[in-house]
Design an enzyme around this catalytic site. Structure first.
Site, PDB file in Angstrom:
ATOM      1  N   ALA A 224       0.838  -1.197   0.000  1.00 55.37           N
ATOM      2  CA  ALA A 224       0.000   0.000   0.000  1.00 55.37           C
ATOM      3  C   ALA A 224       0.874   1.249   0.000  1.00 55.37           C
ATOM      4  O   ALA A 224       2.051   1.197   0.385  1.00 55.37           O
ATOM      5  CB  ALA A 224      -0.917  -0.017   1.222  1.00 55.37           C
ATOM      6  N   PRO A 225       0.341   2.383  -0.430  1.00 53.66           N
ATOM      7  CA  PRO A 225       1.129   3.626  -0.394  1.00 53.66           C
ATOM      8  C   PRO A 225       1.555   3.986   1.020  1.00 53.66           C
ATOM      9  O   PRO A 225       0.777   3.887   1.965  1.00 53.66           O
ATOM     10  CB  PRO A 225       0.148   4.669  -0.957  1.00 53.66           C
ATOM     11  CG  PRO A 225      -0.837   3.892  -1.762  1.00 53.66           C
ATOM     12  CD  PRO A 225      -0.972   2.570  -1.075  1.00 53.66           C
ATOM     13  N   THR A 227       3.946   2.503   2.845  1.00 57.30           N
ATOM     14  CA  THR A 227       4.447   1.423   3.690  1.00 57.30           C
ATOM     15  C   THR A 227       5.973   1.357   3.735  1.00 57.30           C
ATOM     16  O   THR A 227       6.521   0.593   4.528  1.00 57.30           O
ATOM     17  CB  THR A 227       3.904   0.070   3.207  1.00 57.30           C
ATOM     18  OG1 THR A 227       4.114  -0.053   1.797  1.00 57.30           O
ATOM     19  CG2 THR A 227       2.415  -0.041   3.491  1.00 57.30           C
ATOM     20  N   GLY A 228       6.669   2.116   2.885  1.00 53.69           N
ATOM     21  CA  GLY A 228       8.127   2.162   2.962  1.00 53.69           C
ATOM     22  C   GLY A 228       8.831   1.383   1.881  1.00 53.69           C
ATOM     23  O   GLY A 228       9.952   0.901   2.107  1.00 53.69           O
ATOM     24  N   GLU A 446     -24.020  10.633  18.609  1.00 51.32           N
ATOM     25  CA  GLU A 446     -22.750  10.026  19.028  1.00 51.32           C
ATOM     26  C   GLU A 446     -22.936   9.147  20.260  1.00 51.32           C
ATOM     27  O   GLU A 446     -22.270   8.108  20.395  1.00 51.32           O
ATOM     28  CB  GLU A 446     -21.714  11.115  19.297  1.00 51.32           C
ATOM     29  CG  GLU A 446     -21.380  11.977  18.094  1.00 51.32           C
ATOM     30  CD  GLU A 446     -20.871  11.160  16.919  1.00 51.32           C
ATOM     31  OE1 GLU A 446     -20.263  10.093  17.143  1.00 51.32           O
ATOM     32  OE2 GLU A 446     -21.089  11.587  15.768  1.00 51.32           O
ATOM     33  N   ASP A 522     -22.636   6.953   7.829  1.00 50.57           N
ATOM     34  CA  ASP A 522     -22.873   5.695   8.548  1.00 50.57           C
ATOM     35  C   ASP A 522     -23.678   4.720   7.683  1.00 50.57           C
ATOM     36  O   ASP A 522     -23.370   3.525   7.616  1.00 50.57           O
ATOM     37  CB  ASP A 522     -23.629   5.962   9.852  1.00 50.57           C
ATOM     38  CG  ASP A 522     -22.837   6.854  10.796  1.00 50.57           C
ATOM     39  OD1 ASP A 522     -21.590   6.819  10.716  1.00 50.57           O
ATOM     40  OD2 ASP A 522     -23.454   7.574  11.585  1.00 50.57           O
TER      41      ASP A 522
END
Length: 635
Positions: A224-225, A227-228, A446, A522
């Site tokens: 994924a973008p 992640t290193g 909430e 939601d």
């Protein structure tokens, strides 16, 4: 004597160094300047100076009408007349303009010469030289065109102009310039272990060649973008101590046909000259997309570049010492020829870090940040489920900025908590004007989310409930803190998530007898979960263990691609819609029963939110303990 010779040698060496420095980057070398001097520069300057002088002389001369000139001739007021094909020049000797030179346009007048002879005025003929004006009229436009063209070529072809269009525009890091090792990478230990073999081969290739083994030619990092992946490639180069060639997939593709293929050839040629080394291609999907996916046509510049890359990768000599690494977050669209053995032999998945990995990443980024004693990085890691390395780096930086804004000497846990809320929910907007009625609706909404999360099993503990607006449209939020990372979800756990998502809307129905637009997000998330349960996970009792997924999703990136035409009948589609509606209706009914049974806790939590705006810590845990005891789920 020996001392004098030593001083002479020292002085001579100093003079030689001065000469060398002046000839190679210090003061300008006179001989080198002469070598670069061009005769054409001198000729151009001479022409310009001559033209300017002629223009200045023209401005000093008096422009006379031809009739006035003839009148002066009749009066004998001119001398030294020069007759040209188009102009007549001379000197005025009488009248107000005495001592001035004149010029007039010549008219076809046969009587002019007779009149000059009659007045005894000396005259001569001269052919006008137009070579200067002709040369400048051609030279100046051509010089402007060449300058403009050179500017365009430098912009399109790089600093070397048009001759460097086919050169690979990569960044080259020398052995000591990478500055990143495996100590700077955390949270992806499996990937580091997998790439340790590459480092060992670059350091000691004889160890593998002795047994006849061949190192993989290419390593593809997928994840994924954030992640290193790029950081991991740099760490491999830093650990191995070899040159690092870095390019992006889009750097190869140009509008000129054949340029991308030429850049691929140039890149690999330079890499072979600097072997052992590492070639790293970031965002490989920009270059390596499967051939035939272009709807316009298959013979385009990108496919030619990809073909050249395939040839270069497959044409490597055995054990040449050049390792190719690439990174992408869309491996499903890459050309199969790139992924076969012999090209990108090894695929290394760079996953999102778990809680231990997140804690290790936070420790790396917090090394240069002054922390208070109350900062618990393990707790921060627990509150950041789903964060990748880039998110965690941003989190530490945001916490440090918040502490600096508050004029604190150290970064505390409060700053980390605020930074997490800011990254997840957006910027806090305490000054937004909300009328009391809307604020009450948000409080009960909430409170409904939080109360359902406390009442049903298989849910994460509630960490904070807030009705302070954040971001663009969030008027409040309920934060849950996972106790552990989860990779599988059971049917009951998905249903519990449905209950929590519907808690806010059902609370509005019970208290106000009406619903608001605040539950839009939601409902969207709840509908997505219900649809996935029916169509992808086979969790419908009516339809059975069957999936109706239209196409596999990207494991690392939400591409938003349009789905293909469905592959089931209208009757099945109707049954799918009925099952999704049944799941949502059943969840809505159960959430209604829960909130009606625990109405007193709903009122209590909503009242606390209206008074304090944020409920967390001991006050929230006390309510949660009472709710779970009332539900018979006390721990």
């Amino acid at each position: 004597m020996a001392r004098k010779e030593e001083e002479q040698r020292g002085f001579q060496g100093m003079m030689n160094r001065i000469k060398d420095s002046m000839g190679s980057g210090g003061a300008p070398d006179p001989t080198r300047r002469k070598m670069h001097f061009s005769f054409w520069y001198f000729l151009l300057a001479l022409l310009v100076i001559s033209w300017l002088q002629d223009q200045m002389l023209m401005q000093q001369k008096v422009q006379l009408p031809y009739s006035h000139f003839k009148q002066l001739v009749r009066e004998g007021a001119v001398r030294n007349v020069i007759l040209g094909p188009h102009k007549v020049k001379g000197e005025i000797v009488k009248g107000d303009l005495a001592g001035r030179f004149f010029v007039t346009v010549r008219v076809q007048d046969p009587e002019l010469v007779h009149l000059l002879d009659q007045q005894g005025i000396s005259y001569t003929g001269r052919l006008e030289n137009k070579w200067l004006e002709a040369i400048l009229s051609w030279l100046l436009p051509m010089a402007l065109f060449i300058a403009f063209w050179s500017f365009l070529m430098r912009r399109m072809g790089g600093p070397q102009g048009v001759l460097s269009v086919g050169k690979a525009r990569m960044k080259i890091y020398a052995e000591k310039e990478v500055g990143v090792t495996f100590d700077d990478v955390a949270g992806i230990e499996e990937a580091k272990t997998e790439l340790g073999e590459i480092v060992e081969f670059l350091k000691n290739p004889e160890k593998f060649q002795r047994l006849g083994g061949k190192i993989p030619k290419g390593v593809l990092l997928v994840g994924a973008p954030g992640t290193g992946k790029t950081l991991l490639a740099k760490a491999v180069a830093g650990e191995a101590g070899v040159p690092f060639f870095s390019m992006s997939g889009s750097d190869f593709v140009e509008m000129f046909v054949g340029v991308g293929a030429a850049r691929v050839r140039d890149l690999f040629a330079q890499a072979k000259q600097n072997a052992p080394c590492i070639i790293f291609i970031d965002e490989l999907d920009a270059l390596g997309k499967a051939r035939g996916m272009n709807p316009v046509g298959g013979h385009d510049e990108r496919e030619q570049t990809l073909n050249q890359l395939l040839v270069e990768m497959d044409g490597f000599e055995a054990n040449s010492g050049v390792i190719i690494m690439a990174a992408t977050n869309r491996p499903e669209i890459l050309d199969p020829a790139l992924l076969r053995p012999g090209r990108f032999d090894r695929h290394v998945a760079v996953d999102k870090p778990d809680i231990r990995g997140r804690e290790a990443i936070l420790k790396i980024h917090a090394r240069h940040v002054v922390l208070e004693d109350d900062v618990d990085l393990h707790m921060v890691a627990a509150m950041t489920s789903g964060f990748v390395g880039a998110d965690l780096a941003n989190l530490v930086n945001e916490a440090a900025l918040l502490a600096a804004r508050r004029s604190k000497d150290k970064v505390g846990m409060a700053e980390f908590q605020e930074a997490i809320d800011r990254i997840i929910g957006g910027l806090e907007k305490k000054n937004r004007a909300i009328n009391p009625k809307e604020k009450e609706i948000v409080a009960y909404h909430e409170a409904g989310h939080a109360l359902v999360a406390m009442s049903v099993p298989h849910t994460d503990p509630v960490n904070k409930v807030s009705i302070i607006p954040r971001g663009i449209a969030a008027l409040g939020y309920t934060q849950q803190m996972p106790t552990e990372d989860r990779y599988l979800m059971t049917r009951q756990e998905l249903l519990s998530r449905l209950y929590v998502l519907l808690g806010g809307r059902v609370a509005e129905e019970i208290v106000f007898g009406d619903v608001s637009t605040g539950a839009q997000n939601d409902l969207q998330r709840a509908t997505d979960i219900a649809r996935s349960m029916v169509m992808e996970y086979g969790m419908s009792e009516k339809l059975g263990p069957v999936t109706f997924a239209r196409e596999p999703r990207s494991p690392f990136l939400d591409t938003g691609a349009a789905p293909r035409a469905r592959e089931f009948s209208e009757k099945t589609a109707q049954e799918i819609d009925e099952e999704i509606s049944r799941l949502l209706d059943d969840a809505h009914e159960k959430v209604g029963r829960i909130l009606k049974e625990k109405r007193e806790y709903l009122e209590r939590l909503a009242k606390d939110l209206l008074e304090k705006e944020v409920v967390e810590g001991d006050a929230l845990r006390a309510i949660e303990k009472e709710v779970r005891n009332a539900s018979g789920q006390a721990e």
